[in-house]
Scaffold this active site. Structure first.
Site: not given
Ligand code: 3NM
Length: 219
Positions: A41, A111, A140
Site C-alpha cells: 500500500r 474496504s 488512513k
Molecule cells: N483501512 P492501523 S483503516 C488502511 O477502515 C486502512 O478501511 C481502514 O491502520 C478502513 O492498523 C486503515 O495502523 C488503517 O490502525 C489501519
C-alpha cells in the site's frame, strides 16, 4: 485456486510507518514470522510508479516462495504486471464490475465502513471486504470515524463472503476483535511500526490462537 482470504494475520506494507526500514526488508520479516496475506500500500505521492513496480516484483517473489497471498492496493495495472494474487480497492476506486472484467479471476477486496457498503460490495462481486475502522486510527487519511465492534458483529451475522477487520487493532484489543467473529485481522502500525517485527507478530499470533481456541471450546 488461491484462497479468497486466508485466516490469520493480514499485514500491510507502507514505508512511512516502517521506522526507516525498506518495504522489501519488512516484507521478508513479516513473511518469515507467518503473516498469511501481505498487501502493498503505497501512494504515487510517496513513490514513483517505477519504484513501486520494482518493489512489487521483489515482494511477489518473497510471497510466492513462502506461499503468502500478495495483494496490491489501488493499482490494477501494478497487480496485473507483477502477477499479484489480488487487488484491494477503496470506496472511491474503480467500480468492481468493470474491474472484474480487467483482472479476471484475481482476488478483489473492497474496504467497507457500513452494512450498505458491504452488501453493495457482495452484489458487485468482491471476493472479500475490509471492515473498519474498528477503532480510531491515524494511519488512513480521510477515513470515517471508528465503526466499532457493532459493525463487525453485523458483518459476521449478515455477510456471506470473507472479511478482514482493520483499523486501530493492537495487541490489547485483538482478542476482542477475534471474539467478535474476525478470522482475518489486519494491523498496520502495530506490526510495521514495531521495533521487533518478528516478536510482535508472534505475540499477536498467540493472542489470536488462544482467543480462537477459547471460542471453539465454548461451542
Ligand atoms: N483501512 P492501523 S483503516 C488502511 O477502515 C486502512 O478501511 C481502514 O491502520 C478502513 O492498523 C486503515 O495502523 C488503517 O490502525 C489501519
Amino acid at each position: 485456486m488461491t484462497a479468497r482470504l486466508n485466516p490469520g494475520i493480514y499485514g500491510i506494507l507502507t514505508e512511512k510507518f516502517s521506522r526507516g526500514r525498506s518495504n522489501i526488508q519488512v516484507a521478508q520479516e513479516m513473511v518469515n514470522a507467518g503473516v498469511t496475506t501481505l498487501q502493498y500500500r503505497e501512494k504515487p505521492a510517496s513513490k514513483s510508479m517505477g519504484e513501486m513496480y520494482k518493489e512489487c516484483v521483489a515482494i511477489r517473489q518473497i510471497t510466492r516462495d513462502a506461499g503468502v497471498t500478495f495483494i496490491v492496493n489501488d493499482h490494477a495495472d501494478l497487480a496485473l504486471m507483477v502477477e499479484a494474487d489480488g487487488i484491494h480497492t477503496g470506496q472511491d476506486d474503480l467500480p468492481l464490475r468493470p474491474l472484474r472484467k480487467l483482472v479476471g479471476d484475481m482476488i478483489i477486496g473492497r474496504s467497507t465502513h457500513s452494512l450498505d457498503q458491504a452488501r453493495q460490495a457482495v452484489l458487485e462481486g468482491a471476493d472479500y471486504i475490509g471492515v473498519g475502522p474498528i477503532f480510531t486510527t491515524q494511519t488512513k487519511e480521510g477515513v470515517c470515524d471508528a465503526v466499532g465492534l457493532a459493525y463487525l458483529d453485523h458483518v459476521a451475522a449478515n455477510i456471506a463472503i470473507p472479511f478482514v477487520a482493520i483499523g486501530g487493532i493492537k495487541a490489547h484489543n485483538l482478542g476482542q476483535v477475534v471474539s467478535h467473529g474476525a478470522r482475518t485481522v489486519c494491523m498496520i502500525t502495530e506490526i510495521i511500526g514495531a521495533e521487533d517485527i518478528k516478536a510482535t507478530i508472534q505475540g499477536l499470533q498467540t493472542i489470536y490462537k488462544d482467543t480462537s481456541a477459547k471460542l471453539y471450546q465454548a461451542l
